[in-house]
Design a protein around this motif. Structure first.
Motif, PDB file in Angstrom:
ATOM      1  N   ALA A 165      60.908 -87.555  -1.840  1.00  0.00           N
ATOM      2  CA  ALA A 165      60.890 -86.812  -0.629  1.00  0.00           C
ATOM      3  C   ALA A 165      59.764 -85.734  -0.842  1.00  0.00           C
ATOM      4  O   ALA A 165      59.365 -85.381   0.455  1.00  0.00           O
ATOM      5  CB  ALA A 165      62.286 -85.993  -0.964  1.00  0.00           C
ATOM      6  N   GLU A 166      59.311 -85.262  -1.994  1.00  0.00           N
ATOM      7  CA  GLU A 166      58.076 -84.304  -2.011  1.00  0.00           C
ATOM      8  C   GLU A 166      56.776 -85.035  -1.333  1.00  0.00           C
ATOM      9  O   GLU A 166      56.039 -84.516  -0.486  1.00  0.00           O
ATOM     10  CB  GLU A 166      57.735 -83.994  -3.276  1.00  0.00           C
ATOM     11  N   GLN A 167      56.794 -86.314  -1.618  1.00  0.00           N
ATOM     12  CA  GLN A 167      55.324 -86.950  -0.952  1.00  0.00           C
ATOM     13  C   GLN A 167      55.568 -86.895   0.713  1.00  0.00           C
ATOM     14  O   GLN A 167      54.846 -86.871   1.400  1.00  0.00           O
ATOM     15  CB  GLN A 167      55.305 -88.399  -1.621  1.00  0.00           C
ATOM     16  N   LEU A 168      57.154 -87.426   1.194  1.00  0.00           N
ATOM     17  CA  LEU A 168      57.125 -87.190   2.560  1.00  0.00           C
ATOM     18  C   LEU A 168      57.141 -86.017   3.114  1.00  0.00           C
ATOM     19  O   LEU A 168      56.402 -85.736   4.392  1.00  0.00           O
ATOM     20  CB  LEU A 168      58.546 -87.949   2.850  1.00  0.00           C
ATOM     21  N   VAL A 169      57.388 -85.096   2.449  1.00  0.00           N
ATOM     22  CA  VAL A 169      57.250 -83.589   3.144  1.00  0.00           C
ATOM     23  C   VAL A 169      55.652 -83.392   3.085  1.00  0.00           C
ATOM     24  O   VAL A 169      55.534 -82.600   4.206  1.00  0.00           O
ATOM     25  CB  VAL A 169      58.061 -82.656   2.018  1.00  0.00           C
ATOM     26  N   ALA A 170      55.031 -83.749   2.412  1.00  0.00           N
ATOM     27  CA  ALA A 170      53.490 -83.316   2.468  1.00  0.00           C
ATOM     28  C   ALA A 170      52.999 -84.086   3.691  1.00  0.00           C
ATOM     29  O   ALA A 170      52.251 -83.506   4.258  1.00  0.00           O
ATOM     30  CB  ALA A 170      52.826 -83.776   1.214  1.00  0.00           C
ATOM     31  N   SER A 171      53.341 -85.358   4.021  1.00  0.00           N
ATOM     32  CA  SER A 171      53.052 -85.836   5.190  1.00  0.00           C
ATOM     33  C   SER A 171      53.296 -85.460   6.564  1.00  0.00           C
ATOM     34  O   SER A 171      52.912 -85.694   7.406  1.00  0.00           O
ATOM     35  CB  SER A 171      53.133 -87.430   4.975  1.00  0.00           C
ATOM     36  N   TYR A 172      54.264 -84.640   6.442  1.00  0.00           N
ATOM     37  CA  TYR A 172      55.001 -83.866   7.373  1.00  0.00           C
ATOM     38  C   TYR A 172      54.515 -82.374   7.810  1.00  0.00           C
ATOM     39  O   TYR A 172      55.016 -81.861   8.667  1.00  0.00           O
ATOM     40  CB  TYR A 172      56.399 -83.959   7.402  1.00  0.00           C
ATOM     41  N   SER A 173      53.781 -81.969   6.783  1.00  0.00           N
ATOM     42  CA  SER A 173      53.163 -80.680   6.705  1.00  0.00           C
ATOM     43  C   SER A 173      52.629 -80.189   8.124  1.00  0.00           C
ATOM     44  O   SER A 173      52.744 -78.736   8.394  1.00  0.00           O
ATOM     45  CB  SER A 173      52.359 -80.074   5.588  1.00  0.00           C
ATOM     46  N   GLU A 174      51.979 -80.937   8.803  1.00  0.00           N
ATOM     47  CA  GLU A 174      51.034 -80.361  10.042  1.00  0.00           C
ATOM     48  C   GLU A 174      52.328 -80.614  11.371  1.00  0.00           C
ATOM     49  O   GLU A 174      51.771 -80.180  12.507  1.00  0.00           O
ATOM     50  CB  GLU A 174      49.818 -81.104  10.328  1.00  0.00           C
ATOM     51  N   LEU A 175      53.285 -81.205  11.285  1.00  0.00           N
ATOM     52  CA  LEU A 175      54.097 -81.297  12.461  1.00  0.00           C
ATOM     53  C   LEU A 175      54.725 -80.303  13.119  1.00  0.00           C
ATOM     54  O   LEU A 175      55.135 -79.120  12.313  1.00  0.00           O
ATOM     55  CB  LEU A 175      55.305 -82.223  12.024  1.00  0.00           C
ATOM     56  N   HIS A 176      54.757 -79.897  14.288  1.00  0.00           N
ATOM     57  CA  HIS A 176      55.468 -78.892  15.072  1.00  0.00           C
ATOM     58  C   HIS A 176      56.802 -79.102  14.625  1.00  0.00           C
ATOM     59  O   HIS A 176      57.154 -79.862  14.459  1.00  0.00           O
ATOM     60  CB  HIS A 176      54.976 -78.973  16.583  1.00  0.00           C
ATOM     61  N   ALA A 177      57.401 -77.699  14.749  1.00  0.00           N
ATOM     62  CA  ALA A 177      58.875 -77.668  14.465  1.00  0.00           C
ATOM     63  C   ALA A 177      59.700 -78.708  15.165  1.00  0.00           C
ATOM     64  O   ALA A 177      60.557 -79.227  14.523  1.00  0.00           O
ATOM     65  CB  ALA A 177      59.581 -76.460  14.633  1.00  0.00           C
ATOM     66  N   ALA A 178      59.726 -79.009  16.479  1.00  0.00           N
ATOM     67  CA  ALA A 178      60.317 -79.894  17.335  1.00  0.00           C
ATOM     68  C   ALA A 178      60.116 -81.340  16.922  1.00  0.00           C
ATOM     69  O   ALA A 178      60.991 -82.031  16.644  1.00  0.00           O
ATOM     70  CB  ALA A 178      60.152 -79.378  18.822  1.00  0.00           C
ATOM     71  N   ASP A 179      58.711 -81.620  16.467  1.00  0.00           N
ATOM     72  CA  ASP A 179      58.346 -82.924  15.988  1.00  0.00           C
ATOM     73  C   ASP A 179      58.958 -83.253  14.878  1.00  0.00           C
ATOM     74  O   ASP A 179      59.381 -84.378  14.258  1.00  0.00           O
ATOM     75  CB  ASP A 179      56.995 -83.180  16.159  1.00  0.00           C
TER      76      ASP A 179
END
Length: 422
Positions: A165-179
């Motif tokens: 999950a830590e790796q996945l969170v890193a890949s989502y770091s730049e997403l807008h809140a709605a995205d």
């Protein structure tokens, strides 16, 4: 077709264009299928098109992947993407999996995946970027990295194992809140909870504010009480109140007791009002200043980056005290009006006292009519003593008036065939 090797993590977010240069969307993931002997084959991309809809773009309709952009034939099936049996999303499901080297040299975790086409134009995984376990006891140390072909490693568990999950969170770091909210909702239930647990409090709070209330409750129920209270502290008071109102009274009170006293007080006040009234929809934290404050002071306050744009559109001028519930409301000064006056001008000299505030008991429909009639983005909310108790913005009213499933576009999907060839 370009023969350039592409790494999936770098591909995420790249723009997708049609042959004439019109932008169609942006890449969100790469879809693969496993094969018995050869490396997994790439079958397409998950592309986000306008409206935050994620659709499937077959790799056969991709003519070029290079220079941070994807060129397609322009033909895209706009049916919402849903993984089928045997399909795996590289970013959402593959990164973070632990692999064993077939030569017995140990294990490593997948940090990125390279894909490229062969001479026949068939795309497949050509290389893995892996990180071995760290060899130093230092908490800041990382293990060495290495590249490996698919044939040089094997998965420790069966395909489909939940990734880090830590790796996945890193890949989502730049997403807008709605995205981020939409991405979380697209994950399997257990994976969604794992990722939610890894997100920071403020990041998860932002995502929860963009989710339907039943999903908010589901995630909050799976978190411990202490963590749930921390998340609620980070949410906007009106969003936190809406979420807590869905919980049983016992758990609601328990979480309020665990919240920061100041945040809990704001939420308790909102819970006293009906959910379809101005009091129930407002935020109790508008920008409030005295009549002696200057234009410069007001502009400095609305310049704060964390302030919601609708609330930054105006400041409210009241008699003391200057925290809700305030003294008597004197009027409103819109930021556009402030720009027309010198920085030293007092707000009391330019205040607009003609705007009619709304009562805490006003209905959402009445508030919507006032916002639309006078082309406003926010309105002051007062109690019976004409004290300012909050402000209601246009997004608060829209969230209430729109259908419960407006974020998911399910109504659009219902008009489309549920099955078909991609």
């Amino acid at each position: 077709m370009s023969t350039q090797r592409v790494f999936a993590a770098r591909l995420a977010g790249c723009a997708v264009f049609d042959p004439v240069g019109d932008r169609l969307g942006k890449v969100r993931d790469v879809v693969i299928v496993y094969r018995s002997t050869a490396a997994p084959r790439v079958i397409g991309l998950v592309v986000e098109i306008p409206g935050r809809r994620q659709v499937f773009l077959s790799i056969g309709r991709v003519t070029s992947i290079r220079s941070g952009q994807v060129i397609s034939t322009g033909l895209i099936n706009v049916r919402r993407f849903s993984p089928r049996a045997g399909e795996v999303r590289v970013l959402a499901e593959m990164l973070g999996r632990r692999m064993s080297f077939v030569d017995g040299s140990g294990t490593a975790v997948i940090e990125d995946v390279a894909i490229e086409p062969n001479r026949l134009g068939e795309w497949a995984i050509s290389q893995l970027f892996l990180r071995r376990p760290k060899t130093s006891a230092s908490p800041f140390a990382k293990g060495p990295t290495t590249f490996a072909a698919w044939s040089e490693v094997t998965e420790q568990h069966t395909p489909g194992e939940s990734q880090s999950a830590e790796q996945l969170v890193a890949s989502y770091s730049e997403l807008h809140a709605a995205d981020l909210a939409n991405t979380l909702l697209d994950l399997p239930q257990q994976r969604m909870i794992e990722v939610a647990e890894e997100l920071s409090d403020d990041r998860l709070a932002d995502a929860l504010e963009e989710m339907p209330e039943d999903e908010q409750v589901h995630i909050l129920d799976r978190l411990g009480d202490e963590r749930a209270a921390d998340i609620l502290d980070q949410m906007e008071p009106d969003d936190a109140a809406d979420l807590l109102a869905q919980l049983p009274p016992g758990r609601l009170e328990q979480l309020l007791e665990l919240m920061e006293p100041e945040e809990a007080e704001d939420v308790r006040m909102l819970l006293r009002y009906g959910p379809d009234t101005a009091g129930g929809l407002m935020t109790p934290e508008p920008i409030i200043l005295s009549a002696d404050a200057t234009v410069a002071e007001a502009l400095a306050l609305i310049r704060r980056h964390e302030l919601h744009p609708a609330l930054a559109a105006a400041v409210f001028v009241t008699l003391p005290p200057f925290e809700t519930p305030t003294g008597r409301l004197l009027g409103v000064v819109h930021f556009q009006r402030m720009l027309r006056y010198p920085p030293h001008e007092r707000l009391g000299a330019i205040v607009d006292d003609s705007m009619e505030p709304v009562s805490v008991t006003a209905s959402a429909a009445e508030v919507a009519r006032m916002l639309a009639s006078y082309d406003l983005v926010s309105l002051p909310v007062i109690d019976a003593a004409h004290r300012l108790v909050g402000a209601i913005s246009i997004d608060d009213v829209l969230d209430y008036l729109l259908p419960d499933d407006w974020r998911s576009h399910d109504s659009d999907d219902a008009a489309e065939p549920s099955k078909g060839v991609r």
